[in-house]
Design a protein around this motif. Structure first.
Motif, PDB file in Angstrom:
ATOM      1  N   GLN A   1       0.839  -1.192   0.000  1.00  0.00           N
ATOM      2  CA  GLN A   1       0.000   0.000   0.000  1.00  0.00           C
ATOM      3  C   GLN A   1       0.872   1.239   0.000  1.00  0.00           C
ATOM      4  N   SER A   2       0.227   2.374  -0.136  1.00  0.00           N
ATOM      5  CA  SER A   2       1.003   3.599  -0.173  1.00  0.00           C
ATOM      6  C   SER A   2       0.247   4.701   0.552  1.00  0.00           C
ATOM      7  N   ALA A   3       1.011   5.717   0.951  1.00  0.00           N
ATOM      8  CA  ALA A   3       0.384   6.877   1.572  1.00  0.00           C
ATOM      9  C   ALA A   3      -0.585   7.515   0.574  1.00  0.00           C
ATOM     10  N   GLU A   4      -0.230   7.459  -0.697  1.00  0.00           N
ATOM     11  CA  GLU A   4      -1.089   8.046  -1.737  1.00  0.00           C
ATOM     12  C   GLU A   4      -2.453   7.349  -1.749  1.00  0.00           C
ATOM     13  N   ARG A   5      -2.437   6.026  -1.626  1.00  0.00           N
ATOM     14  CA  ARG A   5      -3.695   5.258  -1.620  1.00  0.00           C
ATOM     15  C   ARG A   5      -4.529   5.601  -0.368  1.00  0.00           C
TER      16      ARG A   5
ATOM     17  N   PRO B   1     -14.338  -2.423   3.376  1.00  0.00           N
ATOM     18  CA  PRO B   1     -13.066  -2.104   2.699  1.00  0.00           C
ATOM     19  C   PRO B   1     -12.840  -0.584   2.634  1.00  0.00           C
ATOM     20  N   ASP B   2     -11.657  -0.184   2.206  1.00  0.00           N
ATOM     21  CA  ASP B   2     -11.334   1.244   1.997  1.00  0.00           C
ATOM     22  C   ASP B   2     -11.826   2.091   3.168  1.00  0.00           C
TER      23      ASP B   2
ATOM     24  N   ARG C   1      -0.452  -5.761   3.792  1.00  0.00           N
ATOM     25  CA  ARG C   1      -0.716  -7.147   3.410  1.00  0.00           C
ATOM     26  C   ARG C   1      -2.086  -7.325   2.771  1.00  0.00           C
ATOM     27  N   SER C   2      -3.095  -6.638   3.355  1.00  0.00           N
ATOM     28  CA  SER C   2      -4.483  -7.002   3.033  1.00  0.00           C
ATOM     29  C   SER C   2      -5.333  -5.874   2.495  1.00  0.00           C
ATOM     30  N   GLY C   3      -4.854  -4.650   2.542  1.00  0.00           N
ATOM     31  CA  GLY C   3      -5.687  -3.511   2.132  1.00  0.00           C
ATOM     32  C   GLY C   3      -6.218  -2.789   3.357  1.00  0.00           C
ATOM     33  N   PHE C   4      -6.885  -1.640   3.106  1.00  0.00           N
ATOM     34  CA  PHE C   4      -7.317  -0.765   4.215  1.00  0.00           C
ATOM     35  C   PHE C   4      -8.682  -1.196   4.756  1.00  0.00           C
ATOM     36  N   TYR C   5      -8.718  -2.380   5.330  1.00  0.00           N
ATOM     37  CA  TYR C   5      -9.983  -2.897   5.858  1.00  0.00           C
ATOM     38  C   TYR C   5     -10.331  -2.289   7.202  1.00  0.00           C
TER      39      TYR C   5
END
Ligand code: DGY
Length: 428
Positions: free
Chosen positions: A6-10, A407-408, A389-393
């Motif tokens: 992931q990134s700070a941008e995301r 999510p997100d 690892r998994s996204g911004f859950y």
């Protein structure tokens, strides 16, 4: 499973995508309104790239403050049928419409952080919010501790923000669901797997409490005295204790004319009152059912906020650090919302096991202040490793790291930004 970097941008994109014009939703679909503590943590994330927007998030929340000082847990600015229970069920009769109880009082601590790290505009905006903050803390002490025991109560598990934690089973078991509760259609399980959410039996009880509040016109004196649920929550107690201290520091920093003695009294009384939550055989502060005095059984991530609150004696805190360390040793990711060694632990079900970034953020501050730097670093690192690892859950399985719930998610992204996630890759 493939590792996602992931990134700070995301994370920033998520905050912007969840912006509904001056306030953010926690996640689209599952939670389509403004939630109290979600917004306060969102402000921390916004502050990394847009301080004016950070303040706006807090200001819109406080625009919904009730006349008695309460800051509600949900603000309904427009009706959205994708969420239940919506404004028609709560019937708050306020403008804007809102739910009828509050959520953990984390605003003073975040506002102090923004004021201490900012410039003249930050100070001016903190100054405008200060009287509202004082009123909100006074509301907790007056309405939720009417007998001045030093322990504040919550009238609904949702008020803790830790909705279905086994901590509430004691209070929930006492609730009699009335025959006229009526049929209703839950919306949360339209968005998320049922095994990651509270059960039907729990929802019936949640709505029984809302019915009681609605029918007495949200008379909070009556609800505390006679309502179906009244428990003390280490999460609310400890964020309020920390918040009281931070409120005092903020008042002094701003040079405000305020009654410092009133806040000092709250601080002293709450430190004493918190002892009523100490459970020797768990080696932790745990939830307390206030009508019976019964204590919950196991250590939670809210118990670990004792460091943040500076609650308890040095001996109690040493014991707690020991138990916390044992729990972290058996989890791939910490800190779990319920002790994994207890039979009620469920690694995927919301607050009965999963890891939550906002709790880690606060626990780590307290641990660091009390000399447990390694444990603090581990918890902060897990707030970055999990989304990587998994996204911004919304929350994560402490054993596998699987992302669960919505999510997100705004606050997971906000804490990631606050803790410097993604910046090592040079993508600030
Ligand atoms: C929900 O609807 O699950 C919320 O957590 C209540 O605040």
């Amino acid at each position: 499973m493939q590792k996602i970097r992931q990134s700070a941008e995301r994370a920033k994109e998520i905050l912007l995508a969840n912006d509904r014009g001056g306030y953010t939703v926690p996640t689209a679909g599952l939670y389509p309104y403004q939630w109290n503590w979600d917004s306060i943590f969102a402000a921390l994330g916004f502050a990394v790239f847009d301080r004016a927007r950070a303040w706006q998030e807090i200001e819109t929340l406080f625009d919904a403050q009730w006349a008695d000082g309460m800051v509600p847990h949900i603000v309904f600015r427009k009706n959205d049928p994708s969420y239940f229970p919506g404004p028609g069920i709560w019937q708050s009769n306020t403008d804007p419409m809102s739910s009828g109880h509050s959520q953990p009082p984390v605003a003073a601590s975040v506002i102090l952080t923004l004021a201490k790290t900012g410039g003249a505009d930050d100070i001016a905006r903190a100054r405008r919010l200060f009287p509202k903050l004082v009123a909100s803390h006074r509301w907790w002490h007056d309405y939720r501790d009417p007998d001045r025991t030093g322990l504040v109560g919550i009238i609904h598990p949702w008020e803790s923000g830790r909705d279905n934690c086994p901590d509430w089973d004691l209070g929930m078991d006492r609730i009699v669901v009335p025959d006229d509760l009526g049929p209703y259609h839950r919306r949360d399980t339209d968005h998320v797997d049922a095994d990651e959410r509270p059960t039907v039996q729990q929802y019936d009880r949640y709505l029984t409490i809302v019915k009681f509040g609605r029918e007495c016109g949200w008379d909070h004196r009556k609800i505390a005295a006679e309502g179906p649920f009244f428990m003390a929550d280490p999460g609310v107690q400890f964020t309020l204790m920390r918040g009281d201290r931070d409120l005092l520091e903020l008042g002094n920093l701003l040079g405000e004319d305020f009654d410092a003695g009133e806040i000092e009294d709250w601080i002293a009384l709450s430190k004493e009152g918190a002892q009523q939550m100490w459970r020797p055989d768990a080696g932790a502060f745990v939830a307390r059912e206030l009508r019976s005095g019964d204590l919950s059984t196991a250590l939670t991530n809210a118990s670990m906020l004792a460091f943040y609150a500076d609650a308890g004696t040095p001996e109690q805190l040493a014991e707690l650090a020991g138990h916390g360390g044992e729990i972290l040793d058996i989890c791939e990711y910490g800190f779990p919302s319920w002790d994994p060694r207890d039979e009620a632990f469920e690694s995927r079900r919301y607050w009965r096991g999963p890891v939550w970034s906002v709790m880690n953020y606060m626990i780590a501050i307290g641990l660091e202040e009390h000399g447990h730097a390694a444990m603090a670093a581990r918890l902060r690192d897990d707030c970055l490793r999990l989304p990587d690892r998994s996204g911004f859950y919304e929350y994560f399985d402490p054993m596998t790291g699987e992302g669960l719930g919505g999510p997100d998610f705004t606050w997971t992204a906000a804490i990631y930004l606050t803790l410097g996630g993604g910046r090592a890759a040079g993508d600030v």
